[in-house]
Design an enzyme around this catalytic site. Structure first.
Site, PDB file in Angstrom:
ATOM      1  N   ASN A 137      38.259  42.572  41.549  1.00 13.03           N
ATOM      2  CA  ASN A 137      37.224  43.585  40.874  1.00 13.03           C
ATOM      3  C   ASN A 137      36.135  43.528  42.153  1.00 13.03           C
ATOM      4  O   ASN A 137      36.146  42.655  43.045  1.00 13.03           O
ATOM      5  CB  ASN A 137      36.591  43.344  39.691  1.00 13.03           C
ATOM      6  CG  ASN A 137      35.873  41.858  39.613  1.00 13.03           C
ATOM      7  OD1 ASN A 137      36.217  40.958  40.090  1.00 13.03           O
ATOM      8  ND2 ASN A 137      34.840  42.164  38.754  1.00 13.03           N
ATOM      9  N   ALA A 149      35.047  46.194  32.247  1.00 11.71           N
ATOM     10  CA  ALA A 149      34.221  46.139  33.340  1.00 11.71           C
ATOM     11  C   ALA A 149      34.835  46.335  34.687  1.00 11.71           C
ATOM     12  O   ALA A 149      34.325  46.945  35.693  1.00 11.71           O
ATOM     13  CB  ALA A 149      33.444  44.845  33.297  1.00 11.71           C
ATOM     14  N   PRO A 188      29.373  37.536  37.720  1.00  8.95           N
ATOM     15  CA  PRO A 188      27.810  37.138  38.171  1.00  8.95           C
ATOM     16  C   PRO A 188      26.921  37.576  36.907  1.00  8.95           C
ATOM     17  O   PRO A 188      25.446  37.006  37.228  1.00  8.95           O
ATOM     18  CB  PRO A 188      27.820  38.412  39.166  1.00  8.95           C
ATOM     19  CG  PRO A 188      28.726  39.535  38.798  1.00  8.95           C
ATOM     20  CD  PRO A 188      29.795  38.800  38.220  1.00  8.95           C
ATOM     21  N   CYS A 244      33.045  42.282  42.381  1.00 10.26           N
ATOM     22  CA  CYS A 244      32.519  40.819  42.605  1.00 10.26           C
ATOM     23  C   CYS A 244      33.394  39.771  42.988  1.00 10.26           C
ATOM     24  O   CYS A 244      33.007  38.785  43.053  1.00 10.26           O
ATOM     25  CB  CYS A 244      31.371  40.558  41.624  1.00 10.26           C
ATOM     26  SG  CYS A 244      30.174  42.108  41.439  1.00 10.26           S
ATOM     27  N   GLU A 249      35.465  38.040  41.022  1.00 12.45           N
ATOM     28  CA  GLU A 249      35.826  37.042  39.998  1.00 12.45           C
ATOM     29  C   GLU A 249      36.889  37.486  39.237  1.00 12.45           C
ATOM     30  O   GLU A 249      37.444  36.546  38.583  1.00 12.45           O
ATOM     31  CB  GLU A 249      34.575  36.942  39.068  1.00 12.45           C
ATOM     32  CG  GLU A 249      34.564  37.809  38.182  1.00 12.45           C
ATOM     33  CD  GLU A 249      33.629  39.314  38.535  1.00 12.45           C
ATOM     34  OE1 GLU A 249      33.374  39.866  37.580  1.00 12.45           O
ATOM     35  OE2 GLU A 249      33.459  39.409  39.491  1.00 12.45           O
TER      36      GLU A 249
END
Length: 768
Positions: A432, A249, A579, A434, A436
């Site tokens: 990354n 991801a 998320p 977002c 995290e």
């Protein structure tokens, strides 16, 4: 006598009278008419009516239930109102089934309508004509088969060393072409790493003559996903079992200070976005605007101008039409172009629509801020000071823009690198999209999340034994993903396999609290978060240690913080709180560790489509209390919350929504989970539209003091288009008195989280 029931899809299952009883009882609760004893008697009547049928259909049973409710009388009570409620519910379910069928999806897992819509648009495989060719269960089987087959390679390695095959080994007659491709590629990886002997043909002969445990793990992986106990990140769901084969991801790519380096990174970004991944960058190496360009004697255009090129490229790629590309852009606070960067997403500029941006800050920045000192803005090319500016001026600009546009956030670089378990490999400069997952340059990570709402039993306790099983299965699954992966860039393969980071997280936390009847904004909720995440972190570490004994440590273990403590780990990190925006829709639960955004809201997804959602736990609770009505649901939908609704105060506390919660509770919850998380926590600090700049400054500073690794705020309606919209009416802001009381009540354990006691620091001996 009824023995079996024919379901709507034609499958036959054992008959269970209790299902009839509970369906009747739920209808009774919704109209406050009847008891469990009444429901049992009525269910007996239904069974008696069907005594001559050994295998009735679901529809036949439901028809009889309706008739029994319409005609029966118990102790003078009639149940026509219960029948009406049952009929309306049945009609609603029929409408949902029909809509799923119109989408061409055969829902064999009884997912929510929203889940099916998302799967149809992004995840389920389609033929060349766009027709869906798999069911949700088949999708999970496809993923499990792609990932689990790599277990065969480890069985082979063990056999070559010991001459033993696993007890649960089964001979594989033939693997699918996709599985063979996965095995051939992973065999090559392991050959490069020097951990596998022989030829690929010898390995294939082994699994076809000696057998492998791969089938066992494929079944286990399918089971844990199909039950929605655990769901991996989107690229794994979309690309496993396909030619694309890219399963990760998040990625971080370095941006060097030359045209060649910049456009090499841009090319790699396009390849990653095409395969469904997201990218993070630090642009802090780039020379500032108007600096000299040696080759042409011209002037440089600066980091923000190059970010615009990345932004446009992302917009063009659109990740193969499946989901919008995402980027994280970071610039360190002492870069000469920092003010332009901070202002780059101002509504007047309207650029960088595919970027989240964050300012990289250090402890030194906060020291200067506290002492009202100046920051030296340093040219990264010459290392010379170009300008001096008050730290307060930078801070005020950050806060002002975050209030206006929700950008920039902050990335706490020193905190991240204090907790970096592979300092021997390098420093972390970016995360990354977002935030995290802090990653090294060229590093990637595959994520997956456990659905915590599935682990509440008897309405009052958490099933930690079953949670442990899922953590161990998910940790193994995510480690296998690294070997099953098809990396888009050679350097990414090298670094990712060197550190073997995985990111096991959670979703459905708010649902868990609701089931436990604990308000999100309470100390008890923080304690539950601490208890659950510390358990998951500990168990994932144990699972990784077991894998290290079985498969070996991650290559960069030698010289790492883990080696210094003598702890053998298969993965340099194991936990991350992502998320889970889309996979939580698939799982039918609340997102990540976020509170419920609204009890009724419009979700904007899939390029403009809107999904109207009513929280199922709230609907269930109102039916249980006998207060459910269409009128009540419409009233709640006006604001999305219960603030102005006449309803039990305890219910209001349990079903508190994101904007009703003081921002400080949001930060406390993020800090609580961060203490027990190897990587980072993606959490939005939601604020009402009338929140002040001081509210944002307080949240940012609190996140720093509580050892978070980053922070993002979102003031309602601060963007022209937002993903979630709660109702149509505004609600009033909590009185300032509540905020003051909250700060007063804050216990020391949450005010003084010392980094040396932070479990996110693997050794417990991180430098301050």
């Amino acid at each position: 006598m009824i023995k079996e029931v024919v379901k709507r899809d034609g499958t036959v299952v054992p008959f269970e009278k209790n299902k009839i009883t509970m369906a009747i009882y739920k209808a009774m609760l919704s109209v406050k008419n009847g008891t469990m004893k009444d429901a049992e008697q009525l269910a007996d009547k239904v069974v008696a009516r069907l005594k001559d049928k050994e295998r009735p259909s679901v529809e036949e049973i439901q028809d009889v239930v309706e008739d029994v409710l319409m005609t029966s009388k118990i102790d003078g009570k009639t149940f026509t109102d219960v029948a009406k409620s049952y009929i309306l519910y049945r009609e609603k379910r029929r409408a949902i089934r029909e809509e799923k069928e119109l989408m061409g999806v055969k829902d064999d897992l009884k997912l929510t309508l929203n889940a099916v819509k998302v799967l149809e648009a992004r995840y389920l495989l389609k033929d060349e004509d766009g027709k869906i060719i798999e069911t949700p269960r088949q999708m999970f089987r496809r993923v499990a088969s792609h990932i689990g087959i790599v277990e065969a390679l480890y069985d082979y390695i063990k056999y070559k060393k010991t001459g033993k095959v696993p007890e649960n080994a089964e001979i594989i007659g033939k693997v699918s072409p996709t599985q063979e491709e996965v095995l051939r590629r992973a065999f090559g990886y392991m050959k490069e790493d020097g951990i596998i002997e022989g030829t690929f043909e010898e390995f294939m002969d082994f699994i076809q003559t000696k057998g492998t445990s791969a089938g066992h793990y494929i079944n286990r992986f399918e089971e844990v996903m199909s039950s929605l106990d655990f769901v991996p990140n989107s690229p794994t769901l979309m690309n496993a079992g396909t030619k694309l084969g890219q399963l990760s991801a998040c990625f971080v790519l370095p941006v060097g200070d030359s045209i060649e380096d910049i456009f090499e990174t841009l090319k790699n970004t396009a390849l990653i976005h095409k395969s469904g991944g997201g990218t993070g960058f630090s642009f802090s190496r780039l020379r500032p605007k108007d600096d000299i360009v040696g080759s042409t004697k011209g002037v440089a255009s600066g980091p923000v101008s190059f970010m615009k090129i990345f932004d446009v490229t992302t917009d063009v790629i659109k990740q193969g039409g499946k989901r919008r590309g995402a980027n994280m852009g970071i610039l360190n606070y002492n870069h000469p172009d920092i003010m332009e960067f901070i202002l780059s997403k101002d509504s007047e500029n309207k650029v960088l629509s595919n970027f989240n941006i964050s300012v990289g800050v250090t402890d030194d920045f906060f020291d200067k801020l506290d002492n009202d000192d100046y920051v030296d803005l340093v040219n990264p090319r010459t290392k010379k000071i170009m300008k001096r500016i008050k730290a307060r001026e930078i801070w005020d600009a950050i806060i002002d823009q975050a209030w206006k546009t929700a950008d920039p956030g902050l990335i706490f670089l020193d905190e991240i690198n204090r907790k970096n378990p592979v300092k021997n490999v390098g420093d972390i400069e970016s995360t990354n999209p977002c935030g995290e997952q802090p990653l090294l340059p060229y590093e990637s990570c595959n994520l997956g999340s456990i659905n915590l709402s599935k682990y509440v039993v008897d309405g009052k306790k958490i099933d930690f034994d079953r949670l442990r099983e899922t953590v161990w299965t998910a940790t193994r699954f995510l480690d296998d993903v690294i070997d099953a992966n098809k990396f888009p860039v050679e350097q990414i393969k090298k670094v990712t396999r060197m550190t073997r980071k995985i990111g096991l997280g959670v979703m459905g936390f708010a649902d868990m609290l609701i089931k436990l009847e604990i308000p999100y904004n309470s100390w008890e909720a923080l304690e539950i978060g601490e208890k659950v995440m510390s358990f998951i972190n500990d168990e994932s570490h144990k699972a990784s240690q077991a894998l290290a004994e079985e498969r070996g440590v991650f290559p960069a273990w030698y010289g790492s913080e883990w080696e210094k403590e003598g702890i053998k780990m298969r993965n340099s990190t194991t936990t991350t709180i992502a998320p889970t925006g889309t996979i939580s829709i698939i799982a039918g639960c609340s997102s990540s560790i976020e509170p419920i955004f609204a009890l009724a809201f419009v979700r904007h997804v899939l390029n403009g489509q809107e999904l109207l959602e009513v929280n199922p736990l709230f609907e269930e609770k109102t039916r249980e209390l006998g207060i459910y009505s269409e009128e009540l649901m419409r009233q709640v939908a006006e604001t999305g919350n219960l603030e102005n609704v006449k309803i039990n105060e305890e219910v209001k506390k349990i079903f508190v929504t994101a904007h009703e919660i003081d921002p400080q509770w949001h930060v406390l919850m993020q800090a609580t989970f961060q203490r027990y998380c190897d990587s980072g926590v993606s959490k939005t600090i939601n604020m009402r539209s009338d929140a002040t700049r001081e509210d944002i400054a307080r949240a940012y500073r609190m996140a720093k003091d509580l050892h978070c690794k980053g922070i993002t705020v979102y003031r309602d309606k601060s963007k022209t288009v937002q993903v979630l919209t709660a109702g149509t009416a505004e609600t009033k802001k909590p009185e300032e008195k509540e905020v003051i009381e909250l700060v007063t009540k804050m216990p020391d354990k949450y005010l003084k989280i010392d980094s040396t006691f932070d479990p996110a620091c693997p050794t417990g001996k991180c430098d301050k």
